[in-house]
Design an enzyme around this catalytic site. Structure first.
Site: not given
Length: 354
Positions: A97, A180, A198
DNA sequence: TTCCCGCTGG
DNA sequence: CCAGCTGGAA
């Protein structure tokens, strides 16, 4: 070998056993209760109140229909990314991520695989040489993320016994983790029911359910509420939903030229029904050029340093060959030094930090 | 050339 | 709130 203990294989019910509304409210309450360096939008109202109770019921109903379409589409169209389907650890999800922040998945894949085989967990990354970390980040871009990820690894290794925390607030407190990334880890690594938000998801949900473009800038209360209202109530469905909507935004419901013919939501899409008003509407953030910017100069300096053998230095004269503007060059060298990405040696030479 | 789009620090 | 931070693919 890494056992499959993340993603849908560990899906379990929300620990609180609360409804969607309460879960969301709890997250907000907890965030508001503790002092924090990272600000988070305060949710004054429940998502249902924000969108309106009646509207919320309608949205839930069309979201159930959308989920059926998305589930089928996911099975046939999702990319086989190496961190999906429970093939990595929560730490592996976090790493991917962070690498994906502002960076296309396709570019991330080879870096993630090399990174995870070199540093499979937080403790090994925490112990790594800084210069090696910067070198391994390669040309992913935004190399400060590499240093922040290592700081994150140090905290996880030291404060959490090398196990990534499962609480939103604890995740948010980690370097390189914002809303996020924290939500993505909770959903994708731990199978919690959390709305992941997002810009891909904002765009897809806003179009499909509200019929309008999601304008740039920070997430609006309405967008956040929408994400929670349409999120499936069942945990394992919510994980699929987050992944599928994000994938849809990345592959089909793109900003400028959406591939509506391939979209599983096209028949019910409010944006299509409305005739796609303002398709690709202005992002609030003005375009930032790359060529000739400090970022490009910083990038070429680091690229030159990475190409050197370990411990090698770049003289100031050599750096001058990378940038014609002496003022800009020195500004960039100073900022790289500030960021901790380089070390200045006596005589103005520079090298990757030890 | 245009697009991509999260975290941090001010 | 907003400016700054990469590099490659389309």
């Amino acid at each position: 070998m890494v056992t499959a203990y993340c993603g849908q294989s560990t899906v379990r019910p929300c620990r609180s056993g609360q409804s969607a509304v309460r879960c969301c409210a709890m997250v907000s309450d907890m965030a508001d209760a503790s002092p924090r360096t990272k600000s988070r939008k305060r949710a004054q109202a429940t998502p249902e109140q924000t969108v309106g109770e009646r509207r919320a019921r309608e949205l839930e109903r069309s979201a159930r229909q959308a989920l059926r379409e998305l589930a089928t589409w996911w099975q046939t169209s999702a990319r086989d990314l190496p961190w999906r389907y429970g093939r990595t650890t929560p730490w592996g999800v976090l790493v991917c991520e962070v690498m994906s922040q502002q960076t296309q998945m396709s570019r991330v894949v080879p870096y993630w695989e090399a990174w995870m085989s070199q540093w499979p967990d937080a403790a090994s990354l925490a112990a790594a040489e800084k210069s090696e970390v910067i070198r391994a980040w390669g040309r992913l871009g935004y190399p400060r993320r590499a240093l922040r990820l290592q700081e994150c690894a140090e905290v996880v290794a030291r404060d959490y016994d090398d196990r990534l925390p499962r609480e939103y607030d604890e995740l948010m407190a980690l370097p390189s983790v914002g809303d996020y990334t924290a939500s993505a880890v909770l959903s994708f690594a731990y199978g919690e029911r959390v709305a992941v938000i997002d810009t891909n998801i904002r765009r897809a949900l806003s179009r499909a359910f509200l019929g309008v473009e999601s304008l740039g800038g920070s997430c609006t209360p309405l967008e956040r509420a929408l994400a929670w209202v349409v999120l499936p109530k069942a945990v394992e469905q919510s994980v699929l939903w987050n992944q599928a909507v994000m994938e849809l935004g990345a592959l089909v419901c793109t900003a400028k030229a959406p591939q509506c013919e391939q979209c599983p939501l096209q028949p019910q899409c409010e944006f299509v029904k409305a005739g796609m008003p303002g398709l690709g509407e202005k992002r609030t953030r003005p375009r930032q050029r790359f060529h000739g910017t400090d970022r490009q100069v910083r990038g070429s300096i680091l690229q030159a340093l990475r190409a050197l053998p370990a411990g090698g230095a770049l003289t100031h004269a050599q750096a001058e060959g990378l940038c014609a503007d002496a003022v800009q060059l020195d500004r960039c060298i100073a900022s790289l030094d500030d960021d901790g990405l380089i070390e200045i040696l006596p005589g103005h030479a520079m090298r990757l930090p030890a």
